[in-house]
Design a protein around this motif. Sequence first.
Motif, PDB file in Angstrom:
ATOM      1  N   LEU A   8      37.914  92.282  -3.543  1.00  0.00           N
ATOM      2  CA  LEU A   8      37.427  93.524  -3.121  1.00  0.00           C
ATOM      3  C   LEU A   8      38.440  94.533  -3.912  1.00  0.00           C
ATOM      4  O   LEU A   8      39.481  94.222  -4.448  1.00  0.00           O
ATOM      5  CB  LEU A   8      38.087  93.600  -1.606  1.00  0.00           C
ATOM      6  N   LEU A   9      37.623  95.687  -4.041  1.00  0.00           N
ATOM      7  CA  LEU A   9      38.236  96.639  -4.972  1.00  0.00           C
ATOM      8  C   LEU A   9      38.680  97.537  -3.842  1.00  0.00           C
ATOM      9  O   LEU A   9      37.773  98.131  -3.255  1.00  0.00           O
ATOM     10  CB  LEU A   9      37.539  97.350  -6.341  1.00  0.00           C
ATOM     11  N   VAL A  10      39.945  98.070  -3.885  1.00  0.00           N
ATOM     12  CA  VAL A  10      40.243  98.917  -2.860  1.00  0.00           C
ATOM     13  C   VAL A  10      40.685 100.411  -3.792  1.00  0.00           C
ATOM     14  O   VAL A  10      41.665 100.342  -4.723  1.00  0.00           O
ATOM     15  CB  VAL A  10      41.422  98.680  -1.766  1.00  0.00           C
ATOM     16  N   ARG A  59      30.626  90.151   0.768  1.00  0.00           N
ATOM     17  CA  ARG A  59      29.740  89.413  -0.090  1.00  0.00           C
ATOM     18  C   ARG A  59      29.039  90.749  -0.688  1.00  0.00           C
ATOM     19  O   ARG A  59      28.851  90.652  -1.945  1.00  0.00           O
ATOM     20  CB  ARG A  59      28.817  88.415   0.430  1.00  0.00           C
ATOM     21  N   HIS A  60      28.808  91.701   0.146  1.00  0.00           N
ATOM     22  CA  HIS A  60      27.838  92.737  -0.446  1.00  0.00           C
ATOM     23  C   HIS A  60      28.804  94.085  -0.449  1.00  0.00           C
ATOM     24  O   HIS A  60      28.230  94.910  -1.268  1.00  0.00           O
ATOM     25  CB  HIS A  60      26.829  92.958   0.517  1.00  0.00           C
ATOM     26  N   GLN A  61      29.590  94.002   0.135  1.00  0.00           N
ATOM     27  CA  GLN A  61      30.601  95.146   0.074  1.00  0.00           C
ATOM     28  C   GLN A  61      31.642  94.877  -0.760  1.00  0.00           C
ATOM     29  O   GLN A  61      32.765  94.323  -0.400  1.00  0.00           O
ATOM     30  CB  GLN A  61      31.015  95.763   1.535  1.00  0.00           C
ATOM     31  N   LYS A  62      31.736  95.251  -2.282  1.00  0.00           N
ATOM     32  CA  LYS A  62      32.764  94.791  -3.011  1.00  0.00           C
ATOM     33  C   LYS A  62      33.766  96.037  -3.175  1.00  0.00           C
ATOM     34  O   LYS A  62      34.685  95.646  -3.824  1.00  0.00           O
ATOM     35  CB  LYS A  62      32.028  94.695  -4.295  1.00  0.00           C
ATOM     36  N   GLU A  86      40.164 101.920   7.391  1.00  0.00           N
ATOM     37  CA  GLU A  86      40.696 100.622   8.032  1.00  0.00           C
ATOM     38  C   GLU A  86      39.686  99.547   7.840  1.00  0.00           C
ATOM     39  O   GLU A  86      38.219  99.494   8.169  1.00  0.00           O
ATOM     40  CB  GLU A  86      40.863 100.649   9.470  1.00  0.00           C
ATOM     41  N   VAL A  87      40.183  98.396   7.127  1.00  0.00           N
ATOM     42  CA  VAL A  87      39.276  97.183   6.793  1.00  0.00           C
ATOM     43  C   VAL A  87      39.640  96.067   7.688  1.00  0.00           C
ATOM     44  O   VAL A  87      40.776  95.665   8.081  1.00  0.00           O
ATOM     45  CB  VAL A  87      39.355  96.686   5.298  1.00  0.00           C
ATOM     46  N   VAL A  88      38.578  95.389   8.528  1.00  0.00           N
ATOM     47  CA  VAL A  88      38.969  94.633   9.581  1.00  0.00           C
ATOM     48  C   VAL A  88      38.384  93.274   8.831  1.00  0.00           C
ATOM     49  O   VAL A  88      37.456  92.860   8.424  1.00  0.00           O
ATOM     50  CB  VAL A  88      38.089  94.753  10.918  1.00  0.00           C
TER      51      VAL A  88
END
Length: 179
Positions: A8-10, A59-62, A86-88
Amino acid sequence: MFVDEATLLVKAGKGGDGSTSFRREKFVSKGGPDGGDGGDGGSVIIRADNNVNTLAKFRHQKQVTAKPGENGKRRRAHGANGEDVEVVVPVGTVIYEGEEMVADLENVDDSVVLAKGGRGGFGNAHFTSSVRQAPRMAELGEPGQERQLRMELKSVADVGLVGLPNAGKSTLLSVISNA
């Protein structure tokens, strides 16, 4: 489909720029500076939840990006702060940046700020002095943090059956359970 590892890129939001403006009123020929400050950028926060059990959503939200702060306004009006995102994730998620462990979310509602939003810039009202009474400058907002992270789900099953092929694992499972 069950996924127990994801990248994941934040990106946190950029801080808003300060404003350069001057007070204008009737019968006041040269009003002083009244530029407002920019708002702070939004942060990216990760939280463990019991109702989520996989990392399949990633998988789809990178990429996760927070909102930037608004620019300052006239009359010393402060720009609005950017909204936090906020990421759950499921309980038991471990987060790595490269090889370094950033967070271990073992309990329900554990949360960590993954990327902090940028600070908003000062408007020209902050730069007045006895020598410089009408500054024509303002600060730019700072950029937010950006991180490339790897998430792993620590525990998947309570019990595991291990053995050679044709050793009777399926037979044992069918006899002791309703599977």
